[in-house]
Design an enzyme around this catalytic site. Structure first.
Site, PDB file in Angstrom:
ATOM      1  N   THR A   3     -11.183   4.678   4.832  1.00 51.31           N
ATOM      2  CA  THR A   3      -9.975   5.311   5.373  1.00 51.31           C
ATOM      3  C   THR A   3     -10.342   6.650   5.999  1.00 51.31           C
ATOM      4  OG1 THR A   3      -9.300   6.724   3.534  1.00 51.31           O
ATOM      5  CG2 THR A   3      -8.752   4.387   3.348  1.00 51.31           C
ATOM      6  N   ASP A  30     -11.476  10.557  -4.000  1.00 50.72           N
ATOM      7  CA  ASP A  30     -12.738  11.291  -3.875  1.00 50.72           C
ATOM      8  C   ASP A  30     -12.654  12.599  -4.663  1.00 50.72           C
ATOM      9  OD1 ASP A  30     -10.977  12.705  -2.322  1.00 50.72           O
ATOM     10  OD2 ASP A  30     -12.374  13.025  -0.661  1.00 50.72           O
ATOM     11  N   ASP A  79      -2.776  11.984  -2.768  1.00 54.38           N
ATOM     12  CA  ASP A  79      -2.908  13.449  -2.782  1.00 54.38           C
ATOM     13  C   ASP A  79      -3.383  13.898  -4.158  1.00 54.38           C
ATOM     14  OD1 ASP A  79      -1.780  14.212  -0.094  1.00 54.38           O
ATOM     15  OD2 ASP A  79      -0.112  13.043  -0.877  1.00 54.38           O
ATOM     16  N   GLU A 124       0.856  -1.195   0.000  1.00 53.83           N
ATOM     17  CA  GLU A 124       0.000   0.000   0.000  1.00 53.83           C
ATOM     18  C   GLU A 124       0.887   1.239   0.000  1.00 53.83           C
ATOM     19  OE1 GLU A 124      -3.159   0.470   2.925  1.00 53.83           O
ATOM     20  OE2 GLU A 124      -3.441   2.557   2.320  1.00 53.83           O
ATOM     21  N   GLU A 141       5.037   4.862   3.402  1.00 52.44           N
ATOM     22  CA  GLU A 141       4.482   6.184   3.757  1.00 52.44           C
ATOM     23  C   GLU A 141       5.646   7.082   4.170  1.00 52.44           C
ATOM     24  OE1 GLU A 141       2.790   9.220   4.214  1.00 52.44           O
ATOM     25  OE2 GLU A 141       1.061   7.864   4.095  1.00 52.44           O
ATOM     26  N   ASP A 177       9.991   7.546  -0.014  1.00 53.28           N
ATOM     27  CA  ASP A 177       9.231   7.812  -1.238  1.00 53.28           C
ATOM     28  C   ASP A 177       8.908   6.487  -1.942  1.00 53.28           C
ATOM     29  OD1 ASP A 177       8.373   8.435  -3.797  1.00 53.28           O
ATOM     30  OD2 ASP A 177       9.766  10.101  -4.020  1.00 53.28           O
ATOM     31  N   PHE A 204      -9.106   9.599   5.242  1.00 54.58           N
ATOM     32  CA  PHE A 204      -9.301  10.618   4.218  1.00 54.58           C
ATOM     33  C   PHE A 204     -10.644  10.465   3.523  1.00 54.58           C
ATOM     34  CE2 PHE A 204      -6.841  13.929   2.304  1.00 54.58           C
ATOM     35  CZ  PHE A 204      -5.860  14.096   3.270  1.00 54.58           C
ATOM     36  N   LYS A 251      -4.594  21.900  -8.020  1.00 51.93           N
ATOM     37  CA  LYS A 251      -4.253  23.051  -8.878  1.00 51.93           C
ATOM     38  C   LYS A 251      -3.536  22.577 -10.144  1.00 51.93           C
ATOM     39  CE  LYS A 251      -3.831  26.315  -5.123  1.00 51.93           C
ATOM     40  NZ  LYS A 251      -2.925  26.733  -4.062  1.00 51.93           N
TER      41      LYS A 251
HETATM   42  C1  SAM Z   1      -4.328  12.169   1.015  1.00 55.63           C
HETATM   43  S1  SAM Z   1      -3.355  11.152   2.058  1.00 55.63           S
HETATM   44  C2  SAM Z   1      -4.301   9.654   2.165  1.00 55.63           C
HETATM   45  C3  SAM Z   1      -3.889   8.780   3.312  1.00 55.63           C
HETATM   46  C4  SAM Z   1      -4.661   7.448   3.449  1.00 55.63           C
HETATM   47  N1  SAM Z   1      -4.476   6.589   2.285  1.00 55.63           N
HETATM   48  C5  SAM Z   1      -6.124   7.702   3.687  1.00 55.63           C
HETATM   49  O1  SAM Z   1      -6.928   7.451   2.759  1.00 55.63           O
HETATM   50  O2  SAM Z   1      -6.478   8.152   4.789  1.00 55.63           O
HETATM   51  C6  SAM Z   1      -2.036  10.693   0.962  1.00 55.63           C
HETATM   52  C7  SAM Z   1      -0.848  10.078   1.708  1.00 55.63           C
HETATM   53  O3  SAM Z   1       0.104   9.625   0.758  1.00 55.63           O
HETATM   54  C8  SAM Z   1       1.409   9.880   1.252  1.00 55.63           C
HETATM   55  N2  SAM Z   1       2.294   9.936   0.077  1.00 55.63           N
HETATM   56  C9  SAM Z   1       2.172  10.749  -0.996  1.00 55.63           C
HETATM   57  N3  SAM Z   1       3.134  10.502  -1.895  1.00 55.63           N
HETATM   58  C10 SAM Z   1       3.899   9.496  -1.376  1.00 55.63           C
HETATM   59  C11 SAM Z   1       5.051   8.805  -1.837  1.00 55.63           C
HETATM   60  N4  SAM Z   1       5.614   9.099  -3.027  1.00 55.63           N
HETATM   61  N5  SAM Z   1       5.584   7.861  -1.054  1.00 55.63           N
HETATM   62  C12 SAM Z   1       5.011   7.555   0.148  1.00 55.63           C
HETATM   63  N6  SAM Z   1       3.917   8.176   0.643  1.00 55.63           N
HETATM   64  C13 SAM Z   1       3.370   9.125  -0.119  1.00 55.63           C
HETATM   65  C14 SAM Z   1       1.259  11.193   1.999  1.00 55.63           C
HETATM   66  O4  SAM Z   1       2.272  11.366   2.980  1.00 55.63           O
HETATM   67  C15 SAM Z   1      -0.125  11.062   2.616  1.00 55.63           C
HETATM   68  O5  SAM Z   1      -0.071  10.520   3.922  1.00 55.63           O
END
Ligand code: SAM
Length: 235
Positions: free
Chosen positions: A209, A178, A142, A67, A92, A119, A211, A146
């Site tokens: 989740t 979403d 994410d 994940e 994460e 990453d 989010f 924009k």
């Molecule tokens: C909008 S949040 C959603 C978190 C979770 N999946 C939820 O639905 O509650 C997106 C998450 O992806 C992580 N993230 C974004 N790009 C990433 C990457 N390249 N590697 C690891 N984590 C990443 C961010 O730190 C953030 O916690």
């Protein structure tokens, strides 16, 4: 193999200039800090640019699901608890989220879950062997709404090619968002990657989740798809 997670995420500046996240200086609780210090050796894996031996990591040969961006880890730990025959790898960058997930993993006594704080694009590209994953889950990435930030969205043609390479033949790419414009973007990018079979398959049921619940409070609809990787070798 499991060293401290300190300075893991973003510790390799300059290797890739466009990243799908910003490192937020989130508040970390005492319990999360303790988890990062004390539980990391049990559940954490350091990022290394060499392919992992998943058999060695989990001590068995089992399907492995990764994940990306698990947030606070509520869904990931619930999935790992519900499916002990599968191994799970959570990636994460957000430190408090990793701390929270470590606490949950300890509470549930999970032997089939490991975390990497780095990453995910580099983890996939450099640390995961080809054809090693039974599934790749991406829940509520994410959205970078924009226009000038669209290039930061993690789902891009190169990313999809990488996912196709790391999935075993027949492996599942499961994604939810979403943010309707991002959903359209993902549909278009997957349609351009022949390694994924069309039409999509019914996505596995999963708990919601954090989010997702937030989006629902804002009145957002959830879009969700799962695509199967074809059994032809990756190009
Ligand atoms: C909008 S949040 C959603 C978190 C979770 N999946 C939820 O639905 O509650 C997106 C998450 O992806 C992580 N993230 C974004 N790009 C990433 C990457 N390249 N590697 C690891 N984590 C990443 C961010 O730190 C953030 O916690």
């Amino acid at each position: 193999m499991s060293t401290s997670p300190e300075n893991e995420a973003g510790a390799h500046p300059g290797q890739r200039s466009i990243r799908s996240y910003t490192l937020r200086a989130g508040r970390i609780t005492v319990a999360q800090r303790r988890a990062l210090d004390e539980l990391w050796p049990r559940f954490g894996l350091a990022f290394t640019p060499q392919p992992l031996d998943l058999y060695q990591v989990f001590g068995r040969a089992a399907p492995c699901v990764m994940e990306i961006g698990f947030g606070d880890g509520e869904l990931l730990t619930a999935m790992a608890a519900a499916d002990p025959a599968t191994d799970f790898l959570g990636v994460e960058v957000h430190e408090p989220g990793v701390g929270h997930a470590l606490l949950l993993a300890e509470r549930l006594g999970l032997g089939n879950l490991r975390f990497i704080r780095h990453d995910a694009v580099e983890v996939l590209g450099q640390q995961l062997p080809d054809a090693s994953l039974a599934g790749l889950n991406l829940f509520f990435p994410d959205p970078w709404p924009k226009k000038r930030h669209h290039k930061r969205r993690i789902v891009q043609p190169d990313f999809l090619r990488l996912v196709a390479r790391k999935l075993a033949p027949g492996g599942i790419f499961h994604v939810a968002t979403d943010w309707a414009p991002y959903a359209g973007h993902i549909e278009a990018v997957v349609a351009g990657e022949p390694a994924f079979m069309q039409p999509p398959v019914p996505p596995a049921l999963r708990p919601r989740t954090r989010f997702e619940r937030r989006g629902e409070r804002l009145g957002h609809d959830v879009w969700e798809r799962a695509w199967r990787r074809s059994t032809r070798p990756a190009g």
